[in-house]
Design a protein around this motif. Structure first.
Motif, PDB file in Angstrom:
ATOM      1  N   ALA A 119      39.252  36.829  47.887  1.00 27.39           N
ATOM      2  CA  ALA A 119      39.139  37.540  46.610  1.00 27.39           C
ATOM      3  C   ALA A 119      40.428  37.416  45.807  1.00 27.39           C
ATOM      4  O   ALA A 119      40.410  37.186  44.589  1.00 27.39           O
ATOM      5  N   THR A 120      41.560  37.560  46.492  1.00 30.41           N
ATOM      6  CA  THR A 120      42.858  37.418  45.823  1.00 30.41           C
ATOM      7  C   THR A 120      43.051  36.007  45.302  1.00 30.41           C
ATOM      8  O   THR A 120      43.514  35.797  44.172  1.00 30.41           O
ATOM      9  N   TYR A 121      42.676  35.027  46.121  1.00 33.31           N
ATOM     10  CA  TYR A 121      42.822  33.628  45.713  1.00 33.31           C
ATOM     11  C   TYR A 121      41.968  33.343  44.471  1.00 33.31           C
ATOM     12  O   TYR A 121      42.420  32.696  43.526  1.00 33.31           O
ATOM     13  N   HIS A 122      40.748  33.838  44.487  1.00 31.73           N
ATOM     14  CA  HIS A 122      39.840  33.595  43.358  1.00 31.73           C
ATOM     15  C   HIS A 122      40.359  34.242  42.073  1.00 31.73           C
ATOM     16  O   HIS A 122      40.273  33.653  40.995  1.00 31.73           O
ATOM     17  N   ARG A 123      40.900  35.450  42.194  1.00 29.78           N
ATOM     18  CA  ARG A 123      41.464  36.124  41.013  1.00 29.78           C
ATOM     19  C   ARG A 123      42.676  35.371  40.482  1.00 29.78           C
ATOM     20  O   ARG A 123      42.877  35.258  39.271  1.00 29.78           O
ATOM     21  N   THR A 124      43.497  34.849  41.404  1.00 24.63           N
ATOM     22  CA  THR A 124      44.740  34.188  41.019  1.00 24.63           C
ATOM     23  C   THR A 124      44.504  32.787  40.471  1.00 24.63           C
ATOM     24  O   THR A 124      45.172  32.352  39.527  1.00 24.63           O
ATOM     25  N   TYR A 125      43.523  32.080  41.062  1.00 25.47           N
ATOM     26  CA  TYR A 125      43.259  30.691  40.677  1.00 25.47           C
ATOM     27  C   TYR A 125      41.772  30.520  40.345  1.00 25.47           C
ATOM     28  O   TYR A 125      41.017  29.873  41.079  1.00 25.47           O
ATOM     29  N   PRO A 126      41.322  31.079  39.247  1.00 27.26           N
ATOM     30  CA  PRO A 126      39.890  31.073  38.920  1.00 27.26           C
ATOM     31  C   PRO A 126      39.325  29.688  38.615  1.00 27.26           C
ATOM     32  O   PRO A 126      38.103  29.506  38.617  1.00 27.26           O
ATOM     33  N   GLN A 127      40.198  28.705  38.372  1.00 22.19           N
ATOM     34  CA  GLN A 127      39.709  27.364  38.053  1.00 22.19           C
ATOM     35  C   GLN A 127      39.450  26.521  39.300  1.00 22.19           C
ATOM     36  O   GLN A 127      39.001  25.380  39.193  1.00 22.19           O
ATOM     37  N   SER A 140      39.329  39.617  51.795  1.00 24.15           N
ATOM     38  CA  SER A 140      40.320  40.072  50.811  1.00 24.15           C
ATOM     39  C   SER A 140      41.202  38.922  50.348  1.00 24.15           C
ATOM     40  O   SER A 140      41.581  38.837  49.164  1.00 24.15           O
TER      41      SER A 140
END
Length: 285
Positions: free
Chosen positions: A110-118, A107
């Protein structure tokens, strides 16, 4: 010396193989060979002994190794300082124990990827000992490990507190039933395994056999089949739907508590991607 040549040198030294270094770096093998030869000519010394299978560092190669690591690290840090503007971006390599990766991180990642997609986030799993070595060798940027952290070059911050339990086949109700049972563990370097072995020595109850397995699912599958016991965080079992196949036996508090630490290199200026990940991890503590 060119930084590119030092990166190639480090890859060949790590793998002990020109072909494996070429594969990792996405170069043709002849190019890697040529760059190593160019570096040796530049330094007027042989850096590798050529063997029938692979290569091995010479005395000069060992002398260059730490300097090469420092130069590559400083080059990477300089690039980061100049280009690390605005939102976190770039590559981030994180080491983790398999149990932490399976239970604690999904989780959060997933949160990190959504927040920092670059940010290109990569996770490398393995025992704590291996993750610390990767961190010191600049193969990962940070790592989640357990046990004592005795490296002055590292900074450790608390990430998670785990309750360890003895996991046995269903139907086992007390420790006395476990004599001479096989223990199922991750390979050497695992903090949970080291804790289990300490408990066994303290209890005077040493099983006749140790079997190493490479995954949580493998260990749990063997326990449910009655093959042996293991020492894992309670959270591993609490997420399972087939809990009836396992018995959880509490242990004395001095053996049942273990902290998971987030560790990073002390002398290195963290990138924005690293800082954001660290803040997210520490917030879980």
């Amino acid at each position: 010396m060119e930084t590119r040549d030092l990166r190639i040198f480090l890859s060949v030294a790590q793998h002990g193989s020109i072909s494996k270094a070429a594969e990792e770096l996405h170069y043709v093998q002849s190019n890697v060979t040529a760059r190593i030869k160019h570096l040796e000519e530049r330094l007027d010394t042989a850096l590798f002994h050529r063997k029938s299978k692979g290569v091995e560092l010479t005395v000069s190669g060992h002398l260059l190794l730490d300097y090469a690591k420092s130069i590559v690290r400083l080059t990477k840090e300089a690039e980061s300082v100049v280009t690390d503007q605005g939102e976190p971006r770039g590559k981030l390599m994180i080491g983790s124990m398999e149990t932490t990766a399976a239970i604690r991180l999904p989780s959060l990642l997933a949160t990190y990827h959504r927040t920092y997609p670059q940010v290109e986030l990569n996770l490398v799993t393995g025992p704590s000992e291996a993750s610390i070595k990767r961190l010191l060798d600049f193969e990962v940027d940070g790592a989640l490990v357990a046990g004592e952290i005795n490296q002055e070059r590292l900074v450790a911050e608390k990430a998670f507190e785990e309750e360890l339990v003895l996991i046995a086949p269903g139907g086992v109700t007390e420790i006395g039933q476990l004599k001479n049972m096989t223990i199922l563990v991750f390979r050497s370097g695992c903090s949970y395994r080291a804790q289990l072995e300490r408990w066994l020595r303290n209890a005077g109850n040493i099983p006749f056999q140790i079997i190493e397995l490479g995954s949580i699912e493998g260990i749990l599958g063997c326990i449910s089949a009655g093959m042996g016991i293991s020492f894992l965080p309670r959270s591993v079992i609490e997420t399972k739907n087939d809990q009836k196949f396992f018995s959880l036996i509490p242990l004395p508090e001095n053996f049942s508590r273990m902290t998971t630490w987030f560790v990073r290199r002390r002398e290195e200026r963290p990138s924005k991607a690293m800082t954001a990940f660290r803040k997210m991890i520490v917030a879980e503590a």
